[in-house]
Design an enzyme around this catalytic site. Structure first.
Site, PDB file in Angstrom:
ATOM      1  N   ASP A 202       1.067  -1.403   0.168  1.00  0.00           N
ATOM      2  CA  ASP A 202       0.005  -0.041   0.433  1.00  0.00           C
ATOM      3  C   ASP A 202       0.723   1.512  -0.356  1.00  0.00           C
ATOM      4  O   ASP A 202       1.879   2.066   0.475  1.00  0.00           O
ATOM      5  CB  ASP A 202      -0.905  -0.235   1.278  1.00  0.00           C
ATOM      6  CG  ASP A 202      -2.253   0.766   1.312  1.00  0.00           C
ATOM      7  OD1 ASP A 202      -2.672   1.366   0.285  1.00  0.00           O
ATOM      8  OD2 ASP A 202      -2.376   1.780   2.030  1.00  0.00           O
ATOM      9  N   GLU A 252      14.045 -15.217   0.498  1.00  0.00           N
ATOM     10  CA  GLU A 252      14.405 -16.312   1.919  1.00  0.00           C
ATOM     11  C   GLU A 252      13.785 -17.470   1.539  1.00  0.00           C
ATOM     12  O   GLU A 252      14.296 -18.860   2.044  1.00  0.00           O
ATOM     13  CB  GLU A 252      14.743 -15.384   3.426  1.00  0.00           C
ATOM     14  CG  GLU A 252      15.855 -15.008   3.173  1.00  0.00           C
ATOM     15  CD  GLU A 252      15.387 -14.243   4.911  1.00  0.00           C
ATOM     16  OE1 GLU A 252      14.352 -14.106   5.587  1.00  0.00           O
ATOM     17  OE2 GLU A 252      16.240 -12.740   5.599  1.00  0.00           O
TER      18      GLU A 252
HETATM   19  C1  NOJ Z   1      -4.945   2.816  -0.781  1.00  0.00           C
HETATM   20  C2  NOJ Z   1      -5.826   1.581  -0.208  1.00  0.00           C
HETATM   21  O1  NOJ Z   1      -5.974   1.622  -1.891  1.00  0.00           O
HETATM   22  C3  NOJ Z   1      -6.494   2.953  -0.488  1.00  0.00           C
HETATM   23  O2  NOJ Z   1      -7.966   2.234   0.089  1.00  0.00           O
HETATM   24  C4  NOJ Z   1      -6.458   3.780   1.201  1.00  0.00           C
HETATM   25  O3  NOJ Z   1      -7.429   4.593   2.041  1.00  0.00           O
HETATM   26  C5  NOJ Z   1      -4.559   3.974   0.819  1.00  0.00           C
HETATM   27  N1  NOJ Z   1      -4.305   3.456   0.536  1.00  0.00           N
HETATM   28  C6  NOJ Z   1      -4.581   4.621   2.545  1.00  0.00           C
HETATM   29  O4  NOJ Z   1      -3.937   3.421   2.741  1.00  0.00           O
END
Ligand code: NOJ
Ligand code: CA
Length: 552
Positions: A202, A252
């Site tokens: 993310d 790993e």
């Molecule tokens: C991207 C994620 O896909 C989204 O749903 C989220 O709100 C933001 N990153 C923050 O983590």
């Protein structure tokens, strides 16, 4: 040529709280997923990407993680997790889990400790705390705005401020701190040891920050589209040092764990995230942003294939996910001066009334676009419910909305709940087989038509199209792509190895098909003609086109 499984996988994204509820509390859970593995196997996907399932107050749909090495008790236990992995693997489906390294939640043990500790303490050094400005420090350290709206800084009782590029419940972690780095390596090993096959990272472009003061005012921050690594908050070159460390951990394992970056960066910089000594793969959102236009698709496909070829990375394709208006809906809204994303956001804000949606046209185009995407070399990421042809739920009442984007923007943006409404499994209420109880987001009555049960009875359903296409796709070679000569600008025609043609007709008129066997079509061809807004895969004989390089 040996190909890693993830370079050409069809990956199905599950938003766990909205997929299947096994214990009747209205929230989807891990046992629900396990119970639906036969469905995923019949669909024919190679992998599941699971959005966050960790303990969370759901300030941002689970992207606010309280504990990176645990399961939200409402979603199940670690044993349930193991059983889910085992069942997926038994069905030859890999598992990619979401990891959220840019920020934890404000309920994470570390953040509680930071709040209970004094200014300058090691506990505060795991996050980004600064003094305020103004004579009494009552103004934020800078005027930076969070992505969801409002200031990116929140003040704590002793007067300091912490940075959160998303909701205040999502404090940004300090990646200059070795303790933070080490702890994430522990987390990667924790899940890899539990047989997880990969990670979706993310906000992969956010971790490294240059926080030397004075902070640039928001108006002077470089445009990310042009930034070239110069932005203090996003897409800094140093971020790749972190992923080199992660790669060592992935390697790993046998087979090495994979990773895919969510990197919202300029396309020319995306490739850094997909490097073999880094995460290995990065999402390409270019098709997701494109309007329904042969030319826009052609340019974006071509650019990405050239990028993948020159950098030896695998291509990736996405049309929908949990953050955007579903593609069946986007394509049913009229084109305007605005970008498709802006039109969709305006439509949402009007509760699905303006501009007028043509749902049948949108779905017809969505099926054509998906079939086109599934014929391209590389990995295709699918979002739960798109295989049913689900539309966005545009008229969720304000009082049920969960997304911080709605609340933080003071209702000027409706947010992302409309694509997160629980999946309809059967055509009867309550909750269309999702749960025994009221689902955590209300489903509209029209979901009945799109239910799995209803579509399984209909050979012409969207679900059956996805199943046929995904089954055929396994026979497609991973490599080789050539544009066919095509004199119509509103038709895209390319050839894959073995005489495999994909023809996508974006126009409102029928067009002639190449001679051969139609393997699958998004709407039935009539008299060797491909109907308007339709894609077909055709196998031609005595031909072995498509082995060559990408041509513009
Ligand atoms: C991207 C994620 O896909 C989204 O749903 C989220 O709100 C933001 N990153 C923050 O983590
Ligand atoms: Ca449940």
């Amino acid at each position: 040529m040996h190909t890693d499984w993830w370079t050409d996988a069809a990956v199905y994204q599950i938003y766990p709280r909205s997929f299947a509820d096994s214990n009747g509390d209205g929230i989807g859970d891990l046992r629900g997923i396990t119970s639906r593995v036969p469905y995923l196997a019949a669909l024919g996907v190679n992998a599941v990407w699971l959005s966050p399932f960790y303990p969370s107050a759901l300030a941002d749909g689970g992207y606010d993680v309280d504990d990176y090495r645990a399961v939200d008790p409402r979603l199940g236990t670690l044993d349930d997790f193991d059983e889910m992995v085992w069942t997926l693997h038994a069905a030859h489906i890999k598992l990619i889990i979401d990891i959220v390294p840019n920020h934890s939640s404000n309920r994470h043990r570390w953040f509680t400790e930071a709040l209970g500790s004094s200014k300058g303490s090691p506990a505060r050094e795991r996050y980004i705390f600064r003094d305020g400005t103004g004579p009494d420090g009552s103004q934020p350290p800078s005027d930076w705005q969070s992505i969801f709206g409002g200031s990116a800084w929140t003040r704590v009782p002793d007067g300091q401020w912490y940075l959160h590029m998303f909701a205040p419940e999502q404090p940004d972690l300090n990646w200059d701190n070795p303790e933070v780095r080490d702890d994430f390596l522990t987390t990667l090993r924790f899940w890899s040891d539990r047989a997880v096959d990969g990670f979706r990272v993310d906000v992969a472009h956010g971790l490294a920050k240059d926080l030397t003061e004075p902070f640039l005012p928001a108006a002077h921050l470089p445009d990310l589209a042009e930034a070239d690594g110069a932005h203090p908050l996003w897409d800094r070159d140093e971020v790749h040092d972190i992923y080199t460390e992660w790669r060592n951990v992935f390697d790993e394992y046998d087979p090495p764990r994979m990773a895919v970056a969510e990197a919202c960066v300029h396309p020319t910089r995306r490739i850094r995230y997909a490097r073999a000594d880094g995460l290995g793969q990065a999402f390409n959102f270019d098709l997701l942003e494109a309007a329904w236009s042969a030319e826009e698709f052609r340019v974006r496909i071509n650019a990405h294939l050239v990028e993948a070829e020159t950098s030896a990375a695998s291509a990736t394709w996405v049309l929908s996910n949990h953050d955007v208006v579903r593609h069946a809906t986007r394509y049913g809204l009229p084109g305007t001066e605005q970008t498709p994303r802006e039109v969709a956001m305006a439509w949402l804000l009007s509760n699905g009334t303006h501009p007028r949606l043509d749902p049948a046209l949108g779905l017809r185009r969505a099926k054509a676009a998906t079939l086109l995407m599934l014929a391209l070399p590389g990995s295709a990421y699918l979002y739960q419910g798109e295989e049913l042809g689900l539309h966005e739920v545009g008229d969720l009442p304000d009082n049920v909305l969960q997304d911080p984007e709605f609340h933080r923007s003071n209702g000027t943006r409706k947010g992302r709940d409309g694509c997160r409404v629980p999946i309809p499994w059967s055509d009867h209420e309550p909750s269309f087989g999702f749960s025994e109880e009221t689902p955590h987001l209300p489903q509209p009555a029209w979901f009945a038509t799109y239910a799995v049960q209803a579509e399984e009875r209909d050979p012409d359903s969207t679900l059956e199209l996805y199943r046929r296409a995904l089954a055929l796709r396994t026979k497609l070679s991973s490599h080789g792509f050539t544009w066919a000569d095509e004199d119509r600008p509103d038709v895209l025609h390319f050839i894959r190895p073995g005489g495999w043609h994909c023809v996508a007709n974006f126009s409102p008129e029928p067009v002639s098909l190449p001679r051969g066997t139609v393997l699958v079509a998004s709407s039935p061809p009539v008299d060797d003609q491909l109907p308007p807004e339709t894609t077909a895969w055709i196998l031609t004989s005595h031909e072995s086109g498509g082995g060559g390089d990408v041509r513009g």
